[in-house]
Design a protein around this motif. Structure first.
Motif, PDB file in Angstrom:
ATOM      1  N   CYS A 312       0.850  -1.186   0.000  1.00  0.00           N
ATOM      2  CA  CYS A 312       0.000   0.000   0.000  1.00  0.00           C
ATOM      3  C   CYS A 312       0.890   1.243   0.000  1.00  0.00           C
ATOM      4  CB  CYS A 312      -0.884   0.008   1.252  1.00  0.00           C
ATOM      5  SG  CYS A 312       0.084   0.131   2.785  1.00  0.00           S
ATOM      6  N   GLN A 313       0.254   2.402  -0.045  1.00  0.00           N
ATOM      7  CA  GLN A 313       0.968   3.650   0.193  1.00  0.00           C
ATOM      8  C   GLN A 313       0.613   4.105   1.592  1.00  0.00           C
ATOM      9  OE1 GLN A 313      -0.458   5.648  -3.629  1.00  0.00           O
ATOM     10  NE2 GLN A 313       1.373   6.824  -3.175  1.00  0.00           N
ATOM     11  N   TYR A 314       1.629   4.326   2.431  1.00  0.00           N
ATOM     12  CA  TYR A 314       1.334   4.765   3.793  1.00  0.00           C
ATOM     13  C   TYR A 314       2.300   5.864   4.201  1.00  0.00           C
ATOM     14  CZ  TYR A 314       0.664   4.820   8.841  1.00  0.00           C
ATOM     15  OH  TYR A 314       0.406   5.229  10.129  1.00  0.00           O
ATOM     16  N   GLU A 315       1.739   6.979   4.620  1.00  0.00           N
ATOM     17  CA  GLU A 315       2.539   8.091   5.107  1.00  0.00           C
ATOM     18  C   GLU A 315       2.140   8.371   6.551  1.00  0.00           C
ATOM     19  OE1 GLU A 315       1.840  11.388   2.538  1.00  0.00           O
ATOM     20  OE2 GLU A 315       2.297  10.238   0.722  1.00  0.00           O
ATOM     21  N   GLY A 316       3.112   8.244   7.447  1.00  0.00           N
ATOM     22  CA  GLY A 316       2.820   8.495   8.856  1.00  0.00           C
ATOM     23  C   GLY A 316       3.634   7.593   9.757  1.00  0.00           C
ATOM     24  N   GLN A 317       3.308   7.637  11.061  1.00  0.00           N
ATOM     25  CA  GLN A 317       4.032   6.830  12.041  1.00  0.00           C
ATOM     26  C   GLN A 317       3.552   5.384  11.994  1.00  0.00           C
ATOM     27  OE1 GLN A 317       2.948   8.907  15.623  1.00  0.00           O
ATOM     28  NE2 GLN A 317       4.702  10.284  15.508  1.00  0.00           N
ATOM     29  N   GLU A 318       4.413   4.469  12.466  1.00  0.00           N
ATOM     30  CA  GLU A 318       3.980   3.071  12.590  1.00  0.00           C
ATOM     31  C   GLU A 318       2.818   3.013  13.568  1.00  0.00           C
ATOM     32  OE1 GLU A 318       6.974   0.170  13.335  1.00  0.00           O
ATOM     33  OE2 GLU A 318       8.221   0.780  11.634  1.00  0.00           O
TER      34      GLU A 318
END
Length: 376
Positions: A312-318
């Motif tokens: 997927c595309q994921y932007e941010g903290q775990e």
């Protein structure tokens, strides 16, 4: 009183309005259709006191005017068995005996006095608001929100669709306190800012008759009732009384963690993994890190678990967050875009689900789902 009508056309109209009739009617007359013959038209009505659906069938041949109540079940069950053919209804106004003549037979029914049928509610002109809405806008608004309505006897305002008229848009909202859907149409506006709560049953009746409608729908409502006028149908329903909660206040504003993923792929993964979740909680866990989503579920009682990885595309903290799989699947099946965008802030706050590529520029769809606690 006499008229000739096509068997299949009559059945089609009666099946549409028969959905109003309740299996637990308090008044025996409500187990009937009301037939009114006037000006060469047959007007058929079905009601459960709360909702009334009326349909008009033009007739080529008719004699006399009058009203009679027909047993709904006998009539629809009989019409289902006829091939397409003209049927002649001959009604004796004094004895209420009805003779239905087909190509090969004669069927006799005894009707009831149509005057006993409940009268339609009057419009309160001093509080009446009226607008015209495109049929596809109304249909989509109902379709997108109906699944999110509640069944809550203590808070009846949550059991319907909140329809909000604004100068710049028309908004449909539904929520059951776990999930919330807000569907906004920028091409639907009103001169008057107003709102009403449409109950679940008339909303589902509209969903059934609107696909056949090509013309705009006239919507009128006062403090107690709403009136929907279509080409061949008219729906009158009692509105839910009370004030709808402030839905905008529960939508989180700052959501720095954004996931973009193929909707169908995620949906299919959830279908597989949710089989392994605890039947009582339906808990599904999302583990998010750079360009990877891990979907997992387990049922400790039966020592079963499932885990699937998706790109997927994921932007941010775990982030780790839990959702109820049943609600998650409902939301994904009601978003029409190929990719879905999920905005998250932290594991204790609601996730926002948005279509990534909106085909219609006049649509604004937002779906919200409350998270579940993940047991350590």
């Amino acid at each position: 009183m006499k008229f000739v009508v096509s068997s299949t056309e009559l059945l089609s109209h009666l099946q549409a309005i028969s959905r109003v009739i309740s299996s637990k009617n308090t008044l025996p007359i409500l187990d009937n259709f009301l037939f009114e013959l006037k000006d060469g038209e047959l007007v058929a009505t079905a009601s459960d006191l709360e909702s009334t659906l009326i349909t008009t069938i033009p007739l080529e041949t008719s004699e006399g005017d009058g009203v009679i109540a027909f047993p709904a079940k006998i009539l629809t069950d009989t019409l289902k068995e006829f091939p397409e053919q003209p049927l002649t209804f001959d009604i004796d106004s004094s004895s209420l005996a009805v003779k239905i003549t087909s190509e090969n037979g004669v069927f006799s029914i005894v009707g009831q006095n149509g005057e006993d049928f409940p009268k339609l509610p009057e419009k309160e002109e001093n509080s009446l608001v009226n607008i015209t809405v495109e049929s596809d806008v109304l249909l989509t608004g109902v379709n997108k929100t109906l699944f999110a309505t509640a069944d809550d006897e203590l808070r009846p305002v949550m059991n319907g669709i909140f329809v909000e008229l604004g100068n710049n848009d028309l908004t449909f909202v539904a929520s059951d306190a776990h999930k919330l859907v807000r569907y906004k149409r920028l091409d639907g506006r009103s001169d008057v800012e107003s709102s009403f709560i449409l109950p679940k049953k008339p909303a589902s009746l509209l969903r059934n008759i609107l696909p056949k409608e090509e013309n705009p729908v006239k919507v009128e409502f006062d403090d107690k009732n709403a009136f929907f006028t279509l080409s061949n149908y008219k729906l009158i329903c009692r509105l839910v009384e009370g004030n709808y909660p402030s839905y905008n206040s529960v939508i989180p504003k700052n959501n720095p963690n954004v996931l973009t993923i193929d909707r169908v792929e995620l949906y299919n993964t959830l279908k597989r993994v949710s089989v392994f979740s605890n039947p009582a909680s339906n808990l599904i866990k999302f583990e998010l890190k750079a360009n990877e989503l891990v979907v997992s579920a387990q049922d400790i009682d039966f020592s079963i678990s499932a885990r699937e990885r998706l790109l997927c595309q994921y932007e941010g903290q775990e982030l780790e967050i839990g959702f109820k799989s049943v609600f998650l699947l409902e939301i994904l099946s009601n978003i029409s875009s190929s990719n879905v965008m999920v905005e998250l802030s932290d594991p204790t706050r609601a996730g926002i689900f948005l279509p990534y590529d909106n085909e219609n520029a006049d649509e604004d769809v937002l779906m919200l789902l409350m998270p579940m606690m993940i047991n350590a």
